[in-house]
Design a protein around this motif. Structure first.
Motif, PDB file in Angstrom:
ATOM      1  N   LYS A   1     -22.941  51.545 -39.444  1.00  0.00           N
ATOM      2  CA  LYS A   1     -23.023  50.092 -39.298  1.00  0.00           C
ATOM      3  C   LYS A   1     -24.183  49.528 -40.117  1.00  0.00           C
ATOM      4  O   LYS A   1     -24.060  48.481 -40.754  1.00  0.00           O
ATOM      5  CB  LYS A   1     -23.179  49.734 -37.823  1.00  0.00           C
ATOM      6  N   SER A   2     -25.297  50.224 -40.125  1.00  0.00           N
ATOM      7  CA  SER A   2     -26.468  49.745 -40.860  1.00  0.00           C
ATOM      8  C   SER A   2     -26.195  49.681 -42.361  1.00  0.00           C
ATOM      9  O   SER A   2     -26.605  48.739 -43.038  1.00  0.00           O
ATOM     10  CB  SER A   2     -27.685  50.630 -40.581  1.00  0.00           C
ATOM     11  N   TYR A   3     -25.468  50.680 -42.874  1.00  0.00           N
ATOM     12  CA  TYR A   3     -25.135  50.694 -44.301  1.00  0.00           C
ATOM     13  C   TYR A   3     -24.162  49.570 -44.630  1.00  0.00           C
ATOM     14  O   TYR A   3     -24.312  48.871 -45.632  1.00  0.00           O
ATOM     15  CB  TYR A   3     -24.543  52.052 -44.689  1.00  0.00           C
ATOM     16  N   LEU A   4     -23.160  49.383 -43.768  1.00  0.00           N
ATOM     17  CA  LEU A   4     -22.189  48.309 -43.965  1.00  0.00           C
ATOM     18  C   LEU A   4     -22.884  46.951 -43.927  1.00  0.00           C
ATOM     19  O   LEU A   4     -22.621  46.077 -44.756  1.00  0.00           O
ATOM     20  CB  LEU A   4     -21.093  48.385 -42.900  1.00  0.00           C
ATOM     21  N   SER A   5     -23.798  46.771 -43.007  1.00  0.00           N
ATOM     22  CA  SER A   5     -24.554  45.528 -42.905  1.00  0.00           C
ATOM     23  C   SER A   5     -25.385  45.283 -44.170  1.00  0.00           C
ATOM     24  O   SER A   5     -25.412  44.174 -44.702  1.00  0.00           O
ATOM     25  CB  SER A   5     -25.472  45.570 -41.683  1.00  0.00           C
ATOM     26  N   ALA A   6     -26.038  46.327 -44.648  1.00  0.00           N
ATOM     27  CA  ALA A   6     -26.844  46.202 -45.871  1.00  0.00           C
ATOM     28  C   ALA A   6     -25.960  45.855 -47.069  1.00  0.00           C
ATOM     29  O   ALA A   6     -26.348  45.065 -47.937  1.00  0.00           O
ATOM     30  CB  ALA A   6     -27.621  47.493 -46.131  1.00  0.00           C
TER      31      ALA A   6
END
Length: 111
Positions: free
Chosen positions: A28-33
């Protein structure tokens, strides 16, 4: 940019960031970034996972405009595409969809 397109298609599909990340099996953090254009060079494998969940060709994430050579653009009207996308987003599996089609064929033969 890729992140902006991912975000647009995710929202069009009515998915949250968490839902897309979970279904695609990505962080999720990578997708958000990526969506915030902090991460700008995602792998093809990452984009394939996201595109599959969104029911898109990876071309839609990579290009501003997609050439009119895909089967969706040429052979299937937009309403059919939207119906299939809605079925996918509501959790209907491919097997359930196939079962429905087989049942419908059987039902038509009974008439």
């Amino acid at each position: 940019m890729i992140g902006e397109r991912v975000k647009r298609y995710r929202k069009e599909a009515g998915m949250t960031l968490t839902e897309l990340a979970d279904k695609a099996g990505v962080a999720k953090s990578y997708l958000s970034a990526l969506e915030r254009n902090i991460q700008t060079n995602p792998s093809i494998q990452f984009l394939e996972k996201v595109a599959n969940v969104l029911g898109l060709s990876i071309d839609y994430l990579l290009k501003d405009q997609v050439d009119n050579v895909s089967i969706v653009d040429e052979d299937i009207d937009k309403e059919w595409v939207n119906l299939v996308q809605e079925a996918m987003n509501s959790g209907v599996s491919k097997e359930e969809f196939r079962d429905f089609l087989e049942f419908n064929k059987w039902k038509m033969k009974q008439k």
